[in-house]
Design an enzyme around this catalytic site. Structure first.
Site, mmCIF file in Angstrom:
data_model
loop_
_atom_site.group_PDB
_atom_site.id
_atom_site.type_symbol
_atom_site.label_atom_id
_atom_site.label_comp_id
_atom_site.label_asym_id
_atom_site.label_seq_id
_atom_site.Cartn_x
_atom_site.Cartn_y
_atom_site.Cartn_z
ATOM 1 C CB ILE A 116 -1.022 -0.014 1.188
ATOM 2 C CG1 ILE A 116 -1.889 -1.232 1.225
ATOM 3 C CG2 ILE A 116 -1.674 1.359 1.314
ATOM 4 C CD1 ILE A 116 -2.817 -1.276 2.313
ATOM 5 C CD GLU A 117 3.245 2.174 4.613
ATOM 6 O OE1 GLU A 117 4.597 2.899 4.903
ATOM 7 O OE2 GLU A 117 3.130 1.363 5.570
#
Length: 304
Positions: A116-117
């Protein structure tokens, strides 16, 4: 046990000055590594799609976080936990809210691999950086070797170690400038101690040195809470809702608060903590004075 009993009978002002110490202002660093680490910290090429840098979630000039409940990663994906401040993170005993790693070196790797990051990996990152003549020269001069995972992480961590914020009003007070705090701020400090806040928020970072349950006196979380803190790592029921106690350094700059970013202002945090952590009945003026004290913990933002 004898030492503990001795502590219990000390006057509260003496005990507090044993529990809280100023941030040192003479940290020894390798300045060349710090500057290289700063470049990497702000470089979006560390992410899969070249859109996200470490600084995207950790704005050094504004509290060391991003002032969002949850950060935005690659492809505009939304994270699941509030970004803690990077400022003074080198003073924490573990990293991340759930304390799943012990060092800044381990922490720096996490967001890079997180889908996600940054959703990247070091093979891709090194391939990108090796096409940059500035980086090739810097790594060669500083590390006497080619760009690799270990020296990328080493430089980022050296930069992060430089992100301490000394000389807050409260630090100067602890160093002997007793008149630097006004009467309301001093009263707030007294209340911070008498309400028991200092039992969890102590040490040089006023936090970051132990795990604590959110909801000691009464259950705080709803049944559908998905982030169970340390339990997510240990899978032991006794660790449910235990999180690393956050630092209070620069707390006025890091809203929203808690691991889930659910509290928007500092006053709300103080009220919730008094109710659920110490079980006391508070007066509005007490909350106001504690808030004024907490604002004295804002230090000098580093200018690397």
């Amino acid at each position: 046990m004898k030492a503990l009993c001795t502590l219990l009978f000390l006057p509260i002002f003496l005990l507090s000055e044993m529990l809280i110490t100023p941030i040192p202002s003479d940290i020894k660093l390798n300045n060349k590594k710090v500057l290289l680490g700063k470049m990497l910290f702000h470089d979006t090429r560390l992410s899969k799609d070249d859109t996200i840098s470490c600084a995207s979630c950790h704005d050094i000039s504004n509290g060391g976080d991003d002032n969002r409940a949850f950060s935005i990663g690659v492809n505009n994906q939304v994270g699941t936990v509030n970004s803690p401040t990077i400022l003074n993170s080198s003073l924490n005993f573990v990293q991340f809210w759930d304390g799943r790693v012990n060092t800044l070196e381990e922490q720096a790797v996490g967001p890079i691999h997180n889908s996600i990051e940054m959703n990247s990996n070091f093979v891709e990152i090194i391939s990108k950086l090796k096409n940059d003549d500035v980086y090739k020269k810097q790594f060669s001069q500083i590390y006497n070797t080619t760009i690799n995972k270990n020296n990328i992480i080493d430089a980022i961590v050296e930069f992060e170690k430089s992100l301490t914020t000394p000389n807050s009003k409260f630090d100067l007070y602890l160093k002997g400038q007793k008149d630097i705090l006004n009467e309301k701020e001093k009263k707030g400090y007294e209340l911070f101690q008498s309400y028991g806040c200092i039992s969890c928020h102590n040490g040089v970072n006023l936090g970051g040195n132990l795990f604590q349950k959110v909801g000691i006196i009464d259950s705080y979380f709803k049944e559908d809470e998905t982030n169970l803190g340390r339990y997510n790592i240990t899978k032991q029921n006794k660790d449910k809702f235990y999180f690393k106690v956050p630092t209070l350094r620069n707390i006025e700059l890091t809203a929203p608060y808690l691991h889930n970013g659910s509290l928007k202002d500092l006053r709300s945090v103080i009220e919730i903590m008094i109710k659920y952590q110490v079980g006391a009945i508070y007066e509005d003026k007490d909350v106001e004075n504690i808030e004024l004290f907490l604002k004295t913990l804002t230090g000098e933002i580093p200018n690397v």
